[in-house]
Design a protein around this motif. Structure first.
Motif, PDB file in Angstrom:
ATOM      1  N   SER A 136       2.383  -1.058   8.730  1.00 31.43           N
ATOM      2  CA  SER A 136       1.408  -0.776   9.781  1.00 31.43           C
ATOM      3  C   SER A 136       0.022  -1.241   9.336  1.00 31.43           C
ATOM      4  O   SER A 136      -0.301  -1.248   8.140  1.00 31.43           O
ATOM      5  CB  SER A 136       1.370   0.720  10.080  1.00 31.43           C
ATOM      6  N   PRO A 137      -0.833  -1.644  10.296  1.00 31.02           N
ATOM      7  CA  PRO A 137      -2.202  -2.038   9.950  1.00 31.02           C
ATOM      8  C   PRO A 137      -2.949  -0.939   9.199  1.00 31.02           C
ATOM      9  O   PRO A 137      -3.754  -1.223   8.308  1.00 31.02           O
ATOM     10  CB  PRO A 137      -2.842  -2.317  11.312  1.00 31.02           C
ATOM     11  N   GLU A 138      -2.669   0.323   9.549  1.00 30.60           N
ATOM     12  CA  GLU A 138      -3.336   1.448   8.887  1.00 30.60           C
ATOM     13  C   GLU A 138      -2.999   1.494   7.401  1.00 30.60           C
ATOM     14  O   GLU A 138      -3.864   1.747   6.553  1.00 30.60           O
ATOM     15  CB  GLU A 138      -2.953   2.770   9.559  1.00 30.60           C
ATOM     16  N   LYS A 139      -1.734   1.252   7.069  1.00 36.01           N
ATOM     17  CA  LYS A 139      -1.313   1.251   5.666  1.00 36.01           C
ATOM     18  C   LYS A 139      -1.936   0.078   4.911  1.00 36.01           C
ATOM     19  O   LYS A 139      -2.352   0.223   3.758  1.00 36.01           O
ATOM     20  CB  LYS A 139       0.211   1.182   5.562  1.00 36.01           C
ATOM     21  N   ILE A 140      -1.992  -1.085   5.544  1.00 30.39           N
ATOM     22  CA  ILE A 140      -2.586  -2.257   4.909  1.00 30.39           C
ATOM     23  C   ILE A 140      -4.057  -2.009   4.592  1.00 30.39           C
ATOM     24  O   ILE A 140      -4.538  -2.290   3.493  1.00 30.39           O
ATOM     25  CB  ILE A 140      -2.433  -3.504   5.801  1.00 30.39           C
ATOM     26  N   ILE A 141      -4.770  -1.440   5.558  1.00 29.56           N
ATOM     27  CA  ILE A 141      -6.198  -1.166   5.363  1.00 29.56           C
ATOM     28  C   ILE A 141      -6.408  -0.128   4.262  1.00 29.56           C
ATOM     29  O   ILE A 141      -7.267  -0.295   3.388  1.00 29.56           O
ATOM     30  CB  ILE A 141      -6.833  -0.689   6.685  1.00 29.56           C
ATOM     31  N   GLU A 142      -5.616   0.951   4.275  1.00 24.84           N
ATOM     32  CA  GLU A 142      -5.785   1.996   3.272  1.00 24.84           C
ATOM     33  C   GLU A 142      -5.432   1.491   1.877  1.00 24.84           C
ATOM     34  O   GLU A 142      -6.161   1.753   0.901  1.00 24.84           O
ATOM     35  CB  GLU A 142      -4.911   3.205   3.617  1.00 24.84           C
ATOM     36  N   ALA A 143      -4.336   0.748   1.765  1.00 23.91           N
ATOM     37  CA  ALA A 143      -3.948   0.201   0.467  1.00 23.91           C
ATOM     38  C   ALA A 143      -4.988  -0.797  -0.025  1.00 23.91           C
ATOM     39  O   ALA A 143      -5.338  -0.824  -1.220  1.00 23.91           O
ATOM     40  CB  ALA A 143      -2.575  -0.465   0.558  1.00 23.91           C
ATOM     41  N   GLY A 144      -5.509  -1.622   0.875  1.00 26.86           N
ATOM     42  CA  GLY A 144      -6.556  -2.570   0.506  1.00 26.86           C
ATOM     43  C   GLY A 144      -7.829  -1.871   0.064  1.00 26.86           C
ATOM     44  O   GLY A 144      -8.505  -2.306  -0.868  1.00 26.86           O
ATOM     45  N   ARG A 145      -8.161  -0.768   0.735  1.00 24.32           N
ATOM     46  CA  ARG A 145      -9.351   0.005   0.361  1.00 24.32           C
ATOM     47  C   ARG A 145      -9.202   0.577  -1.047  1.00 24.32           C
ATOM     48  O   ARG A 145     -10.134   0.501  -1.862  1.00 24.32           O
ATOM     49  CB  ARG A 145      -9.560   1.148   1.359  1.00 24.32           C
ATOM     50  N   VAL A 146      -8.034   1.140  -1.341  1.00 23.41           N
ATOM     51  CA  VAL A 146      -7.766   1.702  -2.666  1.00 23.41           C
ATOM     52  C   VAL A 146      -7.884   0.623  -3.736  1.00 23.41           C
ATOM     53  O   VAL A 146      -8.491   0.836  -4.797  1.00 23.41           O
ATOM     54  CB  VAL A 146      -6.361   2.352  -2.705  1.00 23.41           C
ATOM     55  N   LEU A 147      -7.350  -0.547  -3.461  1.00 23.83           N
ATOM     56  CA  LEU A 147      -7.375  -1.644  -4.427  1.00 23.83           C
ATOM     57  C   LEU A 147      -8.792  -2.168  -4.636  1.00 23.83           C
ATOM     58  O   LEU A 147      -9.213  -2.433  -5.777  1.00 23.83           O
ATOM     59  CB  LEU A 147      -6.451  -2.770  -3.952  1.00 23.83           C
ATOM     60  N   ALA A 148      -9.544  -2.306  -3.556  1.00 20.93           N
ATOM     61  CA  ALA A 148     -10.914  -2.802  -3.670  1.00 20.93           C
ATOM     62  C   ALA A 148     -11.779  -1.835  -4.478  1.00 20.93           C
ATOM     63  O   ALA A 148     -12.577  -2.263  -5.332  1.00 20.93           O
ATOM     64  CB  ALA A 148     -11.509  -3.009  -2.273  1.00 20.93           C
ATOM     65  N   TYR A 149     -11.635  -0.547  -4.219  1.00 17.53           N
ATOM     66  CA  TYR A 149     -12.418   0.461  -4.944  1.00 17.53           C
ATOM     67  C   TYR A 149     -12.068   0.437  -6.432  1.00 17.53           C
ATOM     68  O   TYR A 149     -12.953   0.465  -7.289  1.00 17.53           O
ATOM     69  CB  TYR A 149     -12.147   1.848  -4.361  1.00 17.53           C
ATOM     70  N   ALA A 150     -10.763   0.363  -6.737  1.00 19.33           N
ATOM     71  CA  ALA A 150     -10.311   0.371  -8.131  1.00 19.33           C
ATOM     72  C   ALA A 150     -10.776  -0.863  -8.890  1.00 19.33           C
ATOM     73  O   ALA A 150     -10.926  -0.824 -10.118  1.00 19.33           O
ATOM     74  CB  ALA A 150      -8.788   0.475  -8.184  1.00 19.33           C
ATOM     75  N   SER A 151     -11.025  -1.947  -8.183  1.00 21.24           N
ATOM     76  CA  SER A 151     -11.424  -3.204  -8.829  1.00 21.24           C
ATOM     77  C   SER A 151     -12.930  -3.326  -9.002  1.00 21.24           C
ATOM     78  O   SER A 151     -13.397  -4.228  -9.706  1.00 21.24           O
ATOM     79  CB  SER A 151     -10.942  -4.397  -7.989  1.00 21.24           C
ATOM     80  N   GLY A 152     -13.690  -2.439  -8.363  1.00 25.28           N
ATOM     81  CA  GLY A 152     -15.125  -2.620  -8.277  1.00 25.28           C
ATOM     82  C   GLY A 152     -15.951  -1.867  -9.292  1.00 25.28           C
ATOM     83  O   GLY A 152     -15.478  -1.480 -10.372  1.00 25.28           O
ATOM     84  N   SER A 153     -17.213  -1.613  -8.923  1.00 23.23           N
ATOM     85  CA  SER A 153     -18.182  -1.049  -9.857  1.00 23.23           C
ATOM     86  C   SER A 153     -17.897   0.398 -10.231  1.00 23.23           C
ATOM     87  O   SER A 153     -18.392   0.891 -11.244  1.00 23.23           O
ATOM     88  CB  SER A 153     -19.594  -1.158  -9.277  1.00 23.23           C
ATOM     89  N   GLU A 154     -17.101   1.103  -9.424  1.00 19.54           N
ATOM     90  CA  GLU A 154     -16.687   2.463  -9.775  1.00 19.54           C
ATOM     91  C   GLU A 154     -15.285   2.483 -10.374  1.00 19.54           C
ATOM     92  O   GLU A 154     -14.713   3.555 -10.581  1.00 19.54           O
ATOM     93  CB  GLU A 154     -16.747   3.373  -8.538  1.00 19.54           C
TER      94      GLU A 154
END
Length: 295
Positions: A136-154
């Motif tokens: 689902s688009p919702e799962k893609i967005i949430e998983a992408g959000r988790v990955l982006a946060y984990a890869s970033g400045s925090e």
């Protein structure tokens, strides 16, 4: 154990085949970037993070091709971080996995761009997921959000900042650094697999606890291998962390206490999976395998 090694080998080979498709070389004016990307991606990595994504998904479903785009994206982000970590401005490592680092092979300019290209390719893959994956688009967005946060400045980048600029050698700083630099992407690997698999809030809490302890145990093991590992196994000169005066669990605790800590963290991570019953056995076996690895 032989059966579980086959389980790992099958998933590793499948991940490599999928990444070959995603990273197909092109004969154009910028072909050198594809050469550098492929050189780094296929230099012999263990594929621990994407395997964790698949295994976490398998707690809830069996078709591991469904989360495969995320698994490959995670490995690309991991490899980009290694390329940049090896640069003279960062950790200044000449070797990675027994081969010359990307910047030693292609130059610093191409290495920087290869890392940038892999990071962007990871999200290109995620945004191009087809409906035939039944995510689902919702799962893609949430998983992408988790990955982006984990890869970033925090997350991962934040941990690298602390590694480069910490002012005191304390256990608190060391744990914080590795919960972010190493642990954040391992944590995201598991959570992404769970999200795509349909994990509920309570299930994600147990995956979060498992992966945080596993990420720390993984780093403690790396620090131990830097002292006790063989050059041909670890892919770089042993003792390099001590020579470069880096803050590690071994320099702070000593080898024996570091080994004890690694075992305790591994046991904590494994106990978090009891919630899933026998479905968690593969992740438990994977944690034990990492405890006894030689590279």
């Amino acid at each position: 154990m032989e059966e579980f090694n086959e389980w790992i080998s099958y998933r590793k080979n499948l991940i490599n085949k999928e990444m070959e498709l995603f990273l197909e070389k092109r004969n154009n004016f910028q072909s050198i970037i594809y050469n550098a990307i492929n050189y780094s991606i296929f230099a012999g990595g263990k594929r621990i993070r994407p395997i964790l994504t698949l295994a976490s998904y398998e707690l809830f479903d069996y078709d591991i091709l469904v989360p495969m785009p995320f698994a490959c994206a995670i490995e690309m982000i991991h490899t980009y971080s290694l390329i940049h970590d090896d640069l003279p401005a960062m950790d200044d490592d000449d070797y990675r996995r027994g081969n010359p680092s990307c910047h030693k092979k292609f130059g610093e300019d191409i290495a920087i761009l290869a890392g940038d290209a892999l990071l962007n390719k990871a999200y290109e893959i995620i945004f191009n997921i087809n409906n035939d994956k039944n995510i689902s688009p919702e799962k893609i967005i949430e998983a992408g959000r988790v990955l982006a946060y984990a890869s970033g400045s925090e997350g991962m980048i934040g941990g690298q900042i602390v590694d480069l600029h910490h002012e005191k050698d304390t256990l608190e700083i060391l744990e914080y650094m590795h919960l972010h630099k190493t642990g954040a992407l391992i944590n995201a690997s598991c959570k992404v697999g769970g999200i795509i698999g349909g994990a509920d809030e309570e299930e994600l809490v147990h995956l979060d606890e498992f992966s945080k302890n596993l990420g720390l145990a993984f780093q403690v093991k790396d620090d131990i291998l830097d002292v006790e590992g063989k050059n041909e196994d670890i892919g770089k000169p042993s003792g390099s962390d001590i020579e470069n005066k880096k803050l590690t669990y071994v320099t702070l605790l000593g080898v024996e206490k570091a080994k004890k800590l690694e075992k305790e963290l591994t046991e904590k991570s494994i106990s978090s999976l009891d919630y899933f019953g026998s479905n968690g056995d593969c992740l438990k076996n994977l944690a034990n395998t990492l405890l006894h690895r030689k590279n």
